[in-house]
Write a protein that holds these residues in place. Structure first.
Motif, short mmCIF file in Angstrom:
data_model
loop_
_atom_site.label_atom_id
_atom_site.label_comp_id
_atom_site.label_asym_id
_atom_site.label_seq_id
_atom_site.Cartn_x
_atom_site.Cartn_y
_atom_site.Cartn_z
N LEU A 1 2.07 -4.93 -1.29
CA LEU A 1 2.09 -3.69 -0.51
C LEU A 1 3.48 -3.46 0.10
O LEU A 1 4.05 -2.37 0.01
N ARG A 2 4.03 -4.50 0.71
CA ARG A 2 5.36 -4.38 1.34
C ARG A 2 6.42 -3.97 0.33
O ARG A 2 7.19 -3.05 0.56
N ALA A 3 6.43 -4.66 -0.81
CA ALA A 3 7.44 -4.39 -1.82
C ALA A 3 7.28 -2.98 -2.40
O ALA A 3 8.26 -2.25 -2.59
N GLU A 4 6.04 -2.57 -2.65
CA GLU A 4 5.80 -1.31 -3.34
C GLU A 4 5.94 -0.09 -2.42
O GLU A 4 6.40 0.95 -2.86
N PHE B 1 -9.77 -17.93 -2.19
CA PHE B 1 -9.43 -16.50 -2.17
C PHE B 1 -8.32 -16.14 -1.18
O PHE B 1 -7.89 -15.00 -1.14
N SER B 2 -7.87 -17.12 -0.38
CA SER B 2 -6.95 -16.72 0.69
C SER B 2 -5.59 -16.29 0.13
O SER B 2 -4.90 -15.47 0.73
N GLY B 3 -5.21 -16.83 -1.04
CA GLY B 3 -3.92 -16.44 -1.64
C GLY B 3 -3.89 -14.97 -2.05
O GLY B 3 -2.83 -14.34 -2.07
N LEU B 4 -5.07 -14.40 -2.34
CA LEU B 4 -5.10 -13.01 -2.81
C LEU B 4 -4.69 -12.02 -1.72
O LEU B 4 -4.07 -11.01 -1.99
N LYS B 5 -5.05 -12.35 -0.47
CA LYS B 5 -4.67 -11.40 0.60
C LYS B 5 -3.16 -11.45 0.83
O LYS B 5 -2.53 -10.43 1.09
N THR B 6 -2.57 -12.65 0.69
CA THR B 6 -1.11 -12.77 0.82
C THR B 6 -0.45 -12.01 -0.32
O THR B 6 0.55 -11.31 -0.12
N PHE B 7 -1.03 -12.14 -1.51
CA PHE B 7 -0.50 -11.43 -2.68
C PHE B 7 -0.56 -9.91 -2.43
O PHE B 7 0.38 -9.18 -2.74
N ALA B 8 -1.67 -9.48 -1.83
CA ALA B 8 -1.84 -8.05 -1.53
C ALA B 8 -0.78 -7.60 -0.52
O ALA B 8 -0.16 -6.54 -0.66
N ASP C 1 -12.46 -8.28 3.51
CA ASP C 1 -12.26 -7.72 4.85
C ASP C 1 -10.79 -7.83 5.29
O ASP C 1 -10.23 -6.89 5.85
N LYS C 2 -10.17 -8.99 5.02
CA LYS C 2 -8.78 -9.17 5.45
C LYS C 2 -7.83 -8.29 4.64
O LYS C 2 -6.87 -7.75 5.17
#
Ligand code: KG4
Ligand code: ZN
Length: 341
Positions: free
Chosen positions: A222-225, A211-218, A167-168
């Motif tokens: 996203l920002r970089a790409e 799982f919280s690290g995955l949303k930060t990774f996303a 969801d996040k």
């Protein structure tokens, strides 16, 4: 025994009638998605008010569908927790009051036990013992199940639940609430392998999740790409795919490990995220490759529903458990506090 089940722990009103001899007689779910969509998530007070509007009409509807009068109901089960307390109180008050006026017993059901037992509504039903992976919006748990109420926690999420992470991350990608299914839809358009996300906590022993690290990774990806990408829509889809693959593979690794460590041959998946098509595909393949079998509820019984509450309630009522007239609801409720049947 014929049991009316009522589920109101979050943003779905679910009602069903389960008959021990004949199976599920009727079920109905009303989703509040349209109410919460403009806020981007569940607004607890709006959820409670809508349960008030929908619970009794849905009970009438399933009684009609099953062709039953209230006097043919032998017991009432309602979700007593965990969940949003205001929302829970609606189903509990309606359920407990109906049971009192119909002079039948009532039982407060643990929402996650409802999810856990949902695969037993399907054919073929898994035999006990089995390992259960519960993946919902609020919980990610691996449980060794040797009987109804005999639950040994093998591992759980130390931070975000898998559904919460979906969801996040969906929100980060600009997708509407409810994010999980929307992200899964977007991931279908993504190219596998363009991005590689970590598989958290898989490189060390143990069965817990994070799982919280995955949303930060996303978010960082996203920002970089987006700054350099020419096709932004494709970039979003590729990130969705990478996120989904990471969650799915992490869950698969932990489930295989749980089966190996417990020596069980059967795995059941339940809870909203177990409706995810890629998770079902990959999990079934991976477990079959090791000689195991995987069981799921039908997708509509993965997410919140009344059928699982009617079924779980029926098991507990049959064993003689009863709720006193002064009913209780619980926002938090560890599953290992449940009595074994
Ligand atoms: O079990 P559930 O309906 O409610 C809780 O008990 O929390 O689970 C809801 C969660 C949400 O986080 C939702 O986004 C997620 O399940 N979900 C999915 C899918 N369908 C529902 N996540 C990924 N893929 C799906 N197809
Ligand atoms: Zn649920």
């Amino acid at each position: 025994m014929r049991v009316l089940g009522i589920e109101t722990s979050c943003d779905e009103t679910g009602v069903a009638i389960f008959d021990e001899a004949r199976g599920l007689l009727a079920h109905a779910v009303y989703s509040q998605v349209a109410i919460h969509a403009e806020y981007g998530g569940v607004v607890p007070e709006l959820a409670s008010r809508d349960h008030i509007r929908k619970t009794v009409p849905l009970i009438r509807q399933v009684l009609d569908e099953a062709g039953l009068a209230p006097d043919s109901i032998d017991g009432v089960a309602y979700t007593a927790g965990p969940g949003l307390v205001g929302a829970l109180l609606v189903g509990a008050a309606v359920g407990r009051s109906l049971a009192w006026s119909w002079r039948v017993p009532a039982i407060g059901v643990h929402h996650m036990e409802g999810h856990l037992l949902a695969p037993l509504l399907e054919q073929p039903a898994p035999e006990l013992p089995f390992v259960a992976l519960l993946v919902s919006g609020g919980h990610t748990q691996l449980v060794d199940v040797t009987g109804i109420g005999c639950y040994r926690m093998l591992g759980e999420s130390l931070d975000d639940a898998a559904g919460e992470a979906f969801d996040k991350t969906a929100k980060i990608l600009g997708l509407p609430y409810p994010g999980g299914p929307e992200l899964a839809k977007l991931a279908e358009l993504g190219a596998p392998g363009r991005y590689r996300f970590p598989r958290p906590m898989t490189d060390r022993p143990g069965l817990d999740f994070s799982f919280s690290g995955l949303k930060t990774f996303a978010l960082n990806t996203l920002r970089a790409e987006l700054a350099i990408s020419e096709d932004q829509a494709q970039t979003r889809a590729d990130i969705a795919r990478a996120f989904e693959d990471a969650v799915v593979e992490t869950l698969v690794i932990k489930c295989r490990r749980a089966l190996r460590e417990t020596g069980r041959e059967r795995l059941i998946l339940a809870g909203g995220v177990s409706a995810n098509r890629r998770l079902r595909e990959r999990m079934s393949q991976a477990i079959a490759a090791e000689g195991g079998a995987t069981f799921y509820p039908r997708p509509s019984f993965c997410t919140d529903n009344g059928a699982m509450i009617a079924f779980a309630g029926c098991q507990r009522l049959r064993a003689g458990q009863r709720e006193p007239l002064a009913f209780k609801t619980r926002a938090r409720w560890p599953m290992d506090e449940l009595a074994a049947l």
